[in-house]
Design a protein around this motif. Structure first.
Motif, PDB file in Angstrom:
ATOM      1  N   SER A  28       0.901  -1.121   0.131  1.00  0.00           N
ATOM      2  CA  SER A  28      -0.194   0.022   0.045  1.00  0.00           C
ATOM      3  C   SER A  28       0.788   1.312  -0.102  1.00  0.00           C
ATOM      4  CB  SER A  28      -1.003  -0.013   1.238  1.00  0.00           C
ATOM      5  OG  SER A  28      -1.912   0.998   1.171  1.00  0.00           O
ATOM      6  N   CYS A  29       1.913   1.136  -0.784  1.00  0.00           N
ATOM      7  CA  CYS A  29       2.905   2.206  -0.980  1.00  0.00           C
ATOM      8  C   CYS A  29       2.330   3.510  -1.153  1.00  0.00           C
ATOM      9  CB  CYS A  29       4.205   1.767  -1.805  1.00  0.00           C
ATOM     10  SG  CYS A  29       4.404   0.107  -1.791  1.00  0.00           S
ATOM     11  N   GLY A  30       1.213   3.758  -1.822  1.00  0.00           N
ATOM     12  CA  GLY A  30       0.786   5.036  -2.512  1.00  0.00           C
ATOM     13  C   GLY A  30       0.177   5.566  -1.570  1.00  0.00           C
ATOM     14  N   MET A  72     -10.995   3.056  -0.729  1.00  0.00           N
ATOM     15  CA  MET A  72     -10.073   3.176  -1.885  1.00  0.00           C
ATOM     16  C   MET A  72      -9.973   3.936  -2.934  1.00  0.00           C
ATOM     17  SD  MET A  72      -8.341  -0.008  -3.729  1.00  0.00           S
ATOM     18  CE  MET A  72      -7.524  -0.824  -2.559  1.00  0.00           C
ATOM     19  N   LEU A  73      -9.190   5.032  -3.199  1.00  0.00           N
ATOM     20  CA  LEU A  73      -9.371   5.940  -4.583  1.00  0.00           C
ATOM     21  C   LEU A  73      -8.721   5.237  -5.677  1.00  0.00           C
ATOM     22  CD1 LEU A  73      -7.936   8.951  -2.617  1.00  0.00           C
ATOM     23  CD2 LEU A  73     -10.198   8.191  -2.792  1.00  0.00           C
ATOM     24  N   ALA A  74      -9.235   6.001  -6.844  1.00  0.00           N
ATOM     25  CA  ALA A  74      -8.848   5.380  -8.039  1.00  0.00           C
ATOM     26  C   ALA A  74      -7.135   5.260  -8.461  1.00  0.00           C
ATOM     27  CB  ALA A  74      -9.511   6.062  -9.325  1.00  0.00           C
ATOM     28  N   HIS A  75      -6.673   6.233  -7.847  1.00  0.00           N
ATOM     29  CA  HIS A  75      -5.225   6.434  -8.046  1.00  0.00           C
ATOM     30  C   HIS A  75      -4.412   5.756  -6.942  1.00  0.00           C
ATOM     31  CE1 HIS A  75      -5.212   8.262 -11.681  1.00  0.00           C
ATOM     32  NE2 HIS A  75      -5.812   9.284 -11.313  1.00  0.00           N
TER      33      HIS A  75
END
Lengths: 420, 172
Positions: free
Chosen positions: B129-131, B169-172
């Motif tokens: 989940s690095c983003g 959860m976001l799209a990006h």
């Protein structure tokens, strides 16, 4: 150029529900699929140029074609959802936001290769993505896309979820197979390749989540349309997971062949806080590091990144700013590989531990003259010597970090010597 | 001494369904360990022996597999088990500040359980989940984009016994 293939439904609310997915054109490819001969499907995918998105980048259609045709054993598909390469978080998005797209891809693959049972090996931590996938599979059964005689085609397919339990090495395809069989995830010597002897001693395809999720679009729009994006050898698009010191980290899709830095900057807003770019790791922590200058001069495709001395890998791009320490970065990833080595090959078990131990010491201010050389001397014995590439995955970056940023390592060790 | 173990009725049903998915009994080992852990909270030697018997495996095979994978608990974790990611993207996003705060403010230390048994902490390798770094899991819930203030809210919610929810959860 903004092109969305795999991520096209990510912004649509409830795209993980089958009714919404169908309304977006989901499962339409099956009509075309079942009208084709399985061998023609393999050729079709070969022509698209699609390459495996898990890290190795091998031709997907070619991989399928290695499975023997006339065997009396069952064949299996293992979906690699054990996303674990540091910096990678795109399969989690697919599994949670658009799992049906992957299921549809599984159907395409299994029909082409003659597989009736697929296992999705999902990493143990992905509980919510697993729940979304589980519901999606149940919906697909209910609507007749899975199970016996799918949509009157005479083709049967079952999909089962298999939950991992925390081990990076199970993302390696034969480690995954061993784990699925109920053993420690220790990779196997190859050959034989899984296509011939895989799980339960049977011919097996192992494909990454994203690879499979790309297939419905290719079936619907054609091989040529897919190959129309990207470059000659790096066709289509890929999901890139961008993280580290950037303004807006995230998963961004791009056709291959764009300039690496332009893509990072335009999608994420550039380096966090307006600081200067120091380096980029372009393909997961196993990849060699690129300096800022190299990043600006390189295009984002398999061949260009290889020519720059690194790899596209799993598409995990990690960005380091002028404030980030390369020495610290190496210490962190050395610790990672030391922790994740399965331990069966001495070069890997001892080598990862050795590098990690030196780096812990260097970072703790206890570096000694000769430490850099000790790491560099260790690296050749870890390249191409072992059952899998885990040892290579620290030897390659270690050498590149030191070669390109040696003064940082030297000053860290010198500082230690001065204070000793 | 660890007590004797047998699957509960619900676990037994799940176990039998699991067996049907595989052509070998051995393949049901990881799932069987999950079922046992869900029932008991952690894996004891009697559980390993029980599963070995049910799957026609040697106890030492079950033991070695159990030891190989980090997510099987070999001792009781805290009521809230925290896995804080310590890999590169989370380090670049200052996970060490989060670790320091857990320790200094709440006495939650890596590799340890708090005395009241409420919290245990392990430093995990890349959680994927690095983003949204820095990231930790609290039991099975991902807690993302951590800040000191957010950690405080999470820990206080745990102390009140609330169920944690993941951010959308976001799209990006």
């Amino acid at each position: 150029m903004s092109v969305k293939i795999v991520s096209r439904n990510f912004e649509t609310p409830n795209a993980d529900k089958i009714d919404v997915y169908e309304s977006l054109g989901g499962y339409k490819s099956l009509e075309k699929l079942f009208a084709m001969k399985p061998d023609d499907v393999i050729e079709f995918v070969k022509k698209s140029g699609l390459r495996g998105r898990g890290g190795a980048g091998f031709s997907t259609g070619m991989k399928w074609s290695f499975v023997p045709k006339n065997v009396d054993k069952p064949k299996y598909l293992c979906v690699n959802a054990d996303e674990g390469e540091p910096g990678t978080f795109k399969d989690r998005k697919i599994l949670q936001l658009d799992p049906h797209q992957m299921i549809e891809g599984v159907i395409i693959c299994c029909y082409a290769v003659g597989i009736k049972t697929a296992y999705v090996y999902i990493r143990g931590e992905y509980v919510k993505p697993q729940a979304h996938l589980h519901s999606a599979i149940a919906e697909a059964y209910k609507k007749g896309y899975l199970g016996k005689n799918i949509k009157g085609s005479g083709f049967d397919l079952d999909i089962h979820i298999h939950r991992g339990a925390g081990a990076y090495i199970c993302g390696e395809e034969t480690g995954l197979i061993e784990s699925l069989e109920g053993k420690k995830g220790m990779p196997r010597s190859k050959p034989p390749y899984p296509a011939v002897i895989g799980v339960f001693g049977c011919p097996t395809v192992v494909n990454n989540v994203e690879t499979l999720a790309t297939l419905p679009w290719i079936m619907n729009n054609g091989s040529e349309a897919y190959a129309g994006f990207g470059t000659e050898k790096s066709t289509g698009t890929m999901l890139f997971s961008i993280s580290g010191s950037v303004e807006r980290p995230g998963v961004y899709e791009s056709p291959f062949g764009v300039n690496l830095w332009d893509f990072i900057e335009s999608s994420t807003g550039g380096v966090r806080g307006g600081r200067a770019l120091k380096a980029v790791i372009p393909g997961g922590s196993s990849a060699a590091i690129l300096t800022a200058e190299e990043t600006r001069a390189t295009n984002l495709d398999y061949e260009s990144i290889a020519a720059a001395g690194s790899m596209v890998g799993s598409g995990a791009i990690m960005v380091l700013s002028e404030d980030d320490s390369i020495v610290k970065a190496l210490q962190v990833i050395a610790r990672f590989y030391s922790h994740e080595s399965c331990g069966q090959c001495p070069q890997c078990r001892e080598g990862t531990y050795y590098i990690s131990e030196i780096m812990d010491r260097v970072l703790a201010g206890d570096g000694k003259p000769g430490d850099i050389e000790r790491i560099l001397e260790m690296c050749p014995s870890m390249l191409g010597q072992t059952v899998c590439v885990l040892a290579d995955s620290i030897a390659i970056p270690a050498k590149s970090y030191i070669d390109k940023f040696r003064p940082e390592f030297e000053s860290c060790i010198k500082g230690a010597a001065a204070t000793a | 001494m660890d007590e004797e173990f047998a699957f509960s009725e619900a676990s037994e049903k799940e176990f039998m369904e699991t067996l049907e998915r595989y052509p070998t009994k051995m393949a049901a080992l990881l799932p069987a360990l999950w079922i046992a852990q869900n029932q008991n909270g952690y894996i004891t030697p009697p559980i390993m022996e029980y599963i070995a018997e049910r799957l026609d495996l040697s106890p030492v095979h079950v033991y070695s597999v159990c030891e190989f994978y980090t997510m099987y608990h070999k001792s009781p974790p805290g009521r809230y088990h925290i896995q804080l990611c310590r890999t590169l993207s989370c380090v670049l996003c200052k996970m060490e500040d989060i670790q320091g705060h857990l320790e200094s403010r709440y006495g939650i230390r890596a590799g340890k359980k708090t005395e009241d048994g409420m919290f245990s902490l392990t430093l995990a390798e890349c959680l994927g989940s690095c983003g949204t770094a820095p990231v930790m899991r609290v039991n099975d819930v991902y807690c993302e984009n951590l800040t000191i203030a957010k950690v405080d809210r999470i820990i206080e919610a745990c102390k009140r016994g609330e169920t944690l929810e993941e951010d959308p959860m976001l799209a990006h």
